[in-house]
Design a protein around this motif. Structure first.
Motif, PDB file in Angstrom:
ATOM      1  N   ILE A  18      33.489  -2.030  36.461  1.00 60.08           N
ATOM      2  CA  ILE A  18      32.729  -1.885  37.702  1.00 60.08           C
ATOM      3  C   ILE A  18      31.458  -1.088  37.414  1.00 60.08           C
ATOM      4  CG2 ILE A  18      32.762  -0.974  40.059  1.00 60.08           C
ATOM      5  CD1 ILE A  18      35.920  -1.114  39.757  1.00 60.08           C
ATOM      6  N   ILE A  19      30.346  -1.568  37.932  1.00 56.40           N
ATOM      7  CA  ILE A  19      29.066  -0.879  37.779  1.00 56.40           C
ATOM      8  C   ILE A  19      28.775  -0.172  39.102  1.00 56.40           C
ATOM      9  CG2 ILE A  19      26.661  -1.087  37.087  1.00 56.40           C
ATOM     10  CD1 ILE A  19      28.725  -2.101  34.986  1.00 56.40           C
ATOM     11  N   GLU A  20      29.080   1.110  39.144  1.00 56.07           N
ATOM     12  CA  GLU A  20      28.925   1.841  40.409  1.00 56.07           C
ATOM     13  C   GLU A  20      27.469   2.066  40.777  1.00 56.07           C
ATOM     14  OE1 GLU A  20      31.097   4.818  42.188  1.00 56.07           O
ATOM     15  OE2 GLU A  20      32.684   4.887  40.685  1.00 56.07           O
ATOM     16  N   ARG A  21      26.641   2.343  39.780  1.00 56.63           N
ATOM     17  CA  ARG A  21      25.225   2.611  40.036  1.00 56.63           C
ATOM     18  C   ARG A  21      24.397   2.142  38.859  1.00 56.63           C
ATOM     19  NH1 ARG A  21      22.882   6.168  43.645  1.00 56.63           N
ATOM     20  NH2 ARG A  21      24.270   7.356  44.998  1.00 56.63           N
ATOM     21  N   LEU A  22      23.186   1.697  39.175  1.00 55.45           N
ATOM     22  CA  LEU A  22      22.200   1.417  38.141  1.00 55.45           C
ATOM     23  C   LEU A  22      20.914   2.193  38.382  1.00 55.45           C
ATOM     24  CD1 LEU A  22      22.669  -2.398  37.450  1.00 55.45           C
ATOM     25  CD2 LEU A  22      23.446  -0.452  36.090  1.00 55.45           C
ATOM     26  N   THR A  23      20.922   3.040  39.383  1.00 55.34           N
ATOM     27  CA  THR A  23      19.803   3.951  39.640  1.00 55.34           C
ATOM     28  C   THR A  23      20.328   5.071  40.513  1.00 55.34           C
ATOM     29  OG1 THR A  23      17.533   4.138  40.465  1.00 55.34           O
ATOM     30  CG2 THR A  23      18.989   2.653  41.660  1.00 55.34           C
ATOM     31  N   GLY A  24      19.762   6.260  40.367  1.00 52.60           N
ATOM     32  CA  GLY A  24      20.282   7.422  41.080  1.00 52.60           C
ATOM     33  C   GLY A  24      19.412   7.843  42.246  1.00 52.60           C
ATOM     34  N   ASP A  25      19.803   8.955  42.853  1.00 54.29           N
ATOM     35  CA  ASP A  25      19.087   9.497  44.004  1.00 54.29           C
ATOM     36  C   ASP A  25      18.384  10.791  43.622  1.00 54.29           C
ATOM     37  OD1 ASP A  25      19.900   7.663  46.178  1.00 54.29           O
ATOM     38  OD2 ASP A  25      21.895   8.410  45.704  1.00 54.29           O
ATOM     39  N   GLY A  26      17.078  10.812  43.773  1.00 56.49           N
ATOM     40  CA  GLY A  26      16.326  12.047  43.619  1.00 56.49           C
ATOM     41  C   GLY A  26      15.472  12.234  44.867  1.00 56.49           C
ATOM     42  N   LEU A  27      15.717  13.290  45.604  1.00 54.30           N
ATOM     43  CA  LEU A  27      14.985  13.479  46.856  1.00 54.30           C
ATOM     44  C   LEU A  27      13.484  13.529  46.575  1.00 54.30           C
ATOM     45  CD1 LEU A  27      17.168  16.095  48.748  1.00 54.30           C
ATOM     46  CD2 LEU A  27      17.167  13.606  48.978  1.00 54.30           C
ATOM     47  N   ALA A  28      12.733  12.781  47.361  1.00 56.26           N
ATOM     48  CA  ALA A  28      11.293  12.642  47.115  1.00 56.26           C
ATOM     49  C   ALA A  28      10.587  13.998  47.080  1.00 56.26           C
ATOM     50  CB  ALA A  28      10.674  11.738  48.182  1.00 56.26           C
ATOM     51  N   ASP A  29      11.013  14.931  47.933  1.00 58.10           N
ATOM     52  CA  ASP A  29      10.362  16.241  47.989  1.00 58.10           C
ATOM     53  C   ASP A  29      10.621  17.086  46.743  1.00 58.10           C
ATOM     54  OD1 ASP A  29       9.391  15.595  50.455  1.00 58.10           O
ATOM     55  OD2 ASP A  29      10.880  16.743  51.583  1.00 58.10           O
ATOM     56  N   GLU A  30      11.700  16.782  46.019  1.00 64.79           N
ATOM     57  CA  GLU A  30      12.076  17.559  44.844  1.00 64.79           C
ATOM     58  C   GLU A  30      11.724  16.854  43.538  1.00 64.79           C
ATOM     59  OE1 GLU A  30      13.225  20.634  45.107  1.00 64.79           O
ATOM     60  OE2 GLU A  30      13.074  20.452  47.287  1.00 64.79           O
ATOM     61  N   LEU A  31      11.434  15.565  43.607  1.00 63.25           N
ATOM     62  CA  LEU A  31      11.242  14.764  42.402  1.00 63.25           C
ATOM     63  C   LEU A  31       9.830  14.925  41.848  1.00 63.25           C
ATOM     64  CD1 LEU A  31      12.443  12.598  40.486  1.00 63.25           C
ATOM     65  CD2 LEU A  31      11.568  10.870  42.076  1.00 63.25           C
ATOM     66  N   ILE A  32       9.748  15.261  40.569  1.00 63.25           N
ATOM     67  CA  ILE A  32       8.462  15.336  39.879  1.00 63.25           C
ATOM     68  C   ILE A  32       8.159  14.001  39.217  1.00 63.25           C
ATOM     69  CG2 ILE A  32       7.168  16.498  38.046  1.00 63.25           C
ATOM     70  CD1 ILE A  32       8.983  18.953  38.510  1.00 63.25           C
ATOM     71  N   LEU A  33       9.077  13.531  38.395  1.00 67.70           N
ATOM     72  CA  LEU A  33       8.963  12.247  37.704  1.00 67.70           C
ATOM     73  C   LEU A  33      10.362  11.692  37.460  1.00 67.70           C
ATOM     74  CD1 LEU A  33       6.282  13.015  34.931  1.00 67.70           C
ATOM     75  CD2 LEU A  33       5.999  11.454  36.875  1.00 67.70           C
ATOM     76  N   PRO A  34      10.474  10.349  37.366  1.00 65.06           N
ATOM     77  CA  PRO A  34       9.471   9.310  37.627  1.00 65.06           C
ATOM     78  C   PRO A  34       9.521   8.900  39.098  1.00 65.06           C
ATOM     79  CG  PRO A  34      11.416   8.310  36.673  1.00 65.06           C
ATOM     80  CD  PRO A  34      11.706   9.787  36.776  1.00 65.06           C
ATOM     81  N   THR A  35       8.377   8.758  39.714  1.00 62.94           N
ATOM     82  CA  THR A  35       8.335   8.471  41.147  1.00 62.94           C
ATOM     83  C   THR A  35       8.775   7.055  41.478  1.00 62.94           C
ATOM     84  OG1 THR A  35       5.982   7.922  40.929  1.00 62.94           O
ATOM     85  CG2 THR A  35       6.541  10.171  41.593  1.00 62.94           C
ATOM     86  N   TRP A  36       8.788   6.163  40.483  1.00 68.51           N
ATOM     87  CA  TRP A  36       9.205   4.783  40.785  1.00 68.51           C
ATOM     88  C   TRP A  36      10.684   4.695  41.166  1.00 68.51           C
ATOM     89  CZ3 TRP A  36      13.082   3.417  37.567  1.00 68.51           C
ATOM     90  CH2 TRP A  36      13.091   3.905  36.251  1.00 68.51           C
ATOM     91  N   THR A  37      11.492   5.718  40.848  1.00 67.27           N
ATOM     92  CA  THR A  37      12.916   5.659  41.193  1.00 67.27           C
ATOM     93  C   THR A  37      13.165   5.825  42.692  1.00 67.27           C
ATOM     94  OG1 THR A  37      13.211   8.040  40.816  1.00 67.27           O
ATOM     95  CG2 THR A  37      13.601   6.571  38.942  1.00 67.27           C
ATOM     96  N   ILE A  38      12.167   6.287  43.426  1.00 70.14           N
ATOM     97  CA  ILE A  38      12.342   6.481  44.864  1.00 70.14           C
ATOM     98  C   ILE A  38      12.642   5.155  45.561  1.00 70.14           C
ATOM     99  CG2 ILE A  38      11.174   7.181  47.007  1.00 70.14           C
ATOM    100  CD1 ILE A  38       9.606   9.209  45.313  1.00 70.14           C
ATOM    101  N   LYS A  39      12.040   4.076  45.060  1.00 69.15           N
ATOM    102  CA  LYS A  39      12.239   2.751  45.659  1.00 69.15           C
ATOM    103  C   LYS A  39      13.383   2.050  44.934  1.00 69.15           C
ATOM    104  CE  LYS A  39       7.445   2.456  47.178  1.00 69.15           C
ATOM    105  NZ  LYS A  39       6.179   1.682  47.149  1.00 69.15           N
ATOM    106  N   LYS A  40      14.610   2.403  45.314  1.00 69.72           N
ATOM    107  CA  LYS A  40      15.788   1.910  44.617  1.00 69.72           C
ATOM    108  C   LYS A  40      15.929   0.389  44.693  1.00 69.72           C
ATOM    109  CE  LYS A  40      19.605   4.152  45.254  1.00 69.72           C
ATOM    110  NZ  LYS A  40      20.721   4.871  45.913  1.00 69.72           N
ATOM    111  N   THR A  41      15.579  -0.166  45.828  1.00 72.40           N
ATOM    112  CA  THR A  41      15.708  -1.619  45.984  1.00 72.40           C
ATOM    113  C   THR A  41      14.844  -2.362  44.982  1.00 72.40           C
ATOM    114  OG1 THR A  41      16.197  -1.369  48.354  1.00 72.40           O
ATOM    115  CG2 THR A  41      15.503  -3.545  47.599  1.00 72.40           C
ATOM    116  N   ILE A  42      13.647  -1.847  44.749  1.00 77.74           N
ATOM    117  CA  ILE A  42      12.760  -2.479  43.773  1.00 77.74           C
ATOM    118  C   ILE A  42      13.373  -2.414  42.376  1.00 77.74           C
ATOM    119  CG2 ILE A  42      10.532  -2.263  42.600  1.00 77.74           C
ATOM    120  CD1 ILE A  42       9.309  -1.474  45.261  1.00 77.74           C
ATOM    121  N   VAL A  43      13.938  -1.265  42.017  1.00 79.95           N
ATOM    122  CA  VAL A  43      14.564  -1.123  40.697  1.00 79.95           C
ATOM    123  C   VAL A  43      15.679  -2.145  40.526  1.00 79.95           C
ATOM    124  CG1 VAL A  43      15.797   0.429  39.147  1.00 79.95           C
ATOM    125  CG2 VAL A  43      13.988   1.336  40.631  1.00 79.95           C
ATOM    126  N   LEU A  44      16.550  -2.241  41.513  1.00 75.10           N
ATOM    127  CA  LEU A  44      17.674  -3.169  41.424  1.00 75.10           C
ATOM    128  C   LEU A  44      17.200  -4.623  41.413  1.00 75.10           C
ATOM    129  CD1 LEU A  44      20.169  -1.396  43.842  1.00 75.10           C
ATOM    130  CD2 LEU A  44      20.169  -1.362  41.350  1.00 75.10           C
TER     131      LEU A  44
END
Length: 316
Positions: free
Chosen positions: A267-293
């Protein structure tokens, strides 16, 4: 082009947790993250101080909005939030923050028994460190798992000792394999976490970590991208000695290669994680999880590949 992957009801070429839950319970199931107030042995001085250098002050539980409330309120509030997106979904208690078996058994029972005894809670997932699983705790969780689904999630991140020594994990890789071997003889299900883009690691290093996990065949895996979060030791290190951070394109390429070497039934539980936008320095592209998937899906379809395509069971 027809999807050749068997554990899928849609365009996914890997087995999602959603697929597993729907085929197990016939219903949507949502994992509700919880913070039970634990710490871990490389924060309190038992093995080290400061925790893993990538870990936030909330112990990876940054998405828990009401972490100061009681566990009952956290769970009900979190489930209500999930049901705004998925009305009538079932709830699965996910003890996410810090090391959730790092306490004496009587303390753990007082925390977990209410969830095990609540018939409306579908199951319980416990995130912890491999060096925080005492035999009496495993026995307790195994007995509960004979009545309700129980998961143990172990934070491996990388098999490469040099990497994890640098990041202050404060335990070796072998103990993870040892604990998986013990748990395999119980009704408990297991999940291992990997993290891509750790300092100094190549694409081959990251694929090697996935191949090693495949050889030990836990029930599930979570693959994350490294998040540089404000206030973490690793973010401070990056400010003075920058190291390469994967682009979206490189991350997608590596994840697809990792999926190819994993067992097809994992089972693949996750392929991208959660980093709160206000706390995230890099990489900002992870904020858009749907795009990554979506990019992962598109690459797998373009290459006509799927989870387990290059898996070799002889490595077990």
């Amino acid at each position: 082009m027809k999807n050749p992957y068997p554990y899928s009801d849609d365009n996914k070429r890997y087995q999602t947790m959603n697929y597993y839950f729907k085929h197990t319970y016939g219903h949507k199931v949502a994992k509700v993250p919880l913070n039970a107030g634990f710490t871990c042995p490389n924060r309190d001085g038992t093995k080290g101080m400061g925790g893993c250098t990538f870990c936030s002050a909330l112990g990876s539980g940054d998405s828990i909005l009401h972490f100061q409330d009681t566990l009952s309120i956290q769970y009900q509030t979190g489930l209500e939030r999930m049901r705004q997106k998925w009305p009538h979904c079932l709830g699965f208690a996910y003890f996410q923050s810090f090391s959730n078996t790092y306490a004496p058994l009587d303390v753990l029972r007082s925390i977990y028994d209410p969830f095990f005894n609540d018939p409306t809670v579908t199951g319980v997932a416990v995130a912890t460190r491999a060096d925080c699983l005492e035999p009496d705790v495993l026995d307790y969780l195994a007995k509960q798992a004979s009545k309700k689904e129980v998961w143990i999630e172990l934070g491996l991140q990388s098999i490469h000792e040099k990497t994890m020594k640098h990041l202050n994990r404060c335990h070796g890789t072998q103990i993870v394999w040892d604990q998986l071997a013990k748990i395999r003889h119980t009704p408990i299900k297991t999940c291992v976490h990997l993290m891509n883009s750790l300092p100094g690691e190549s694409k081959e290093d990251m694929i090697d970590s996935a191949t090693a996990v495949a050889a030990h065949h836990p029930d599930a895996i979570k693959i994350h991208m490294l998040h540089l979060l404000k206030g973490t030791q690793l973010a401070k290190e990056y400010e003075t000695h920058p190291f390469p951070i994967l682009s979206l394109e490189d991350y997608v390429d590596i994840v697809v290669s990792q999926l190819e070497v994993l067992p097809p039934d994992m089972i693949i539980e996750r392929l991208t994680g959660d980093g709160l936008a206000d706390e995230l320095i890099l990489p900002t592209w992870t904020i858009k999880k749907t795009i990554v998937l979506n990019e992962i899906d598109k690459r797998m379809a373009r290459l006509d590949t799927y989870q387990g395509k290059y898996y070799c069971s002889s490595k077990q």
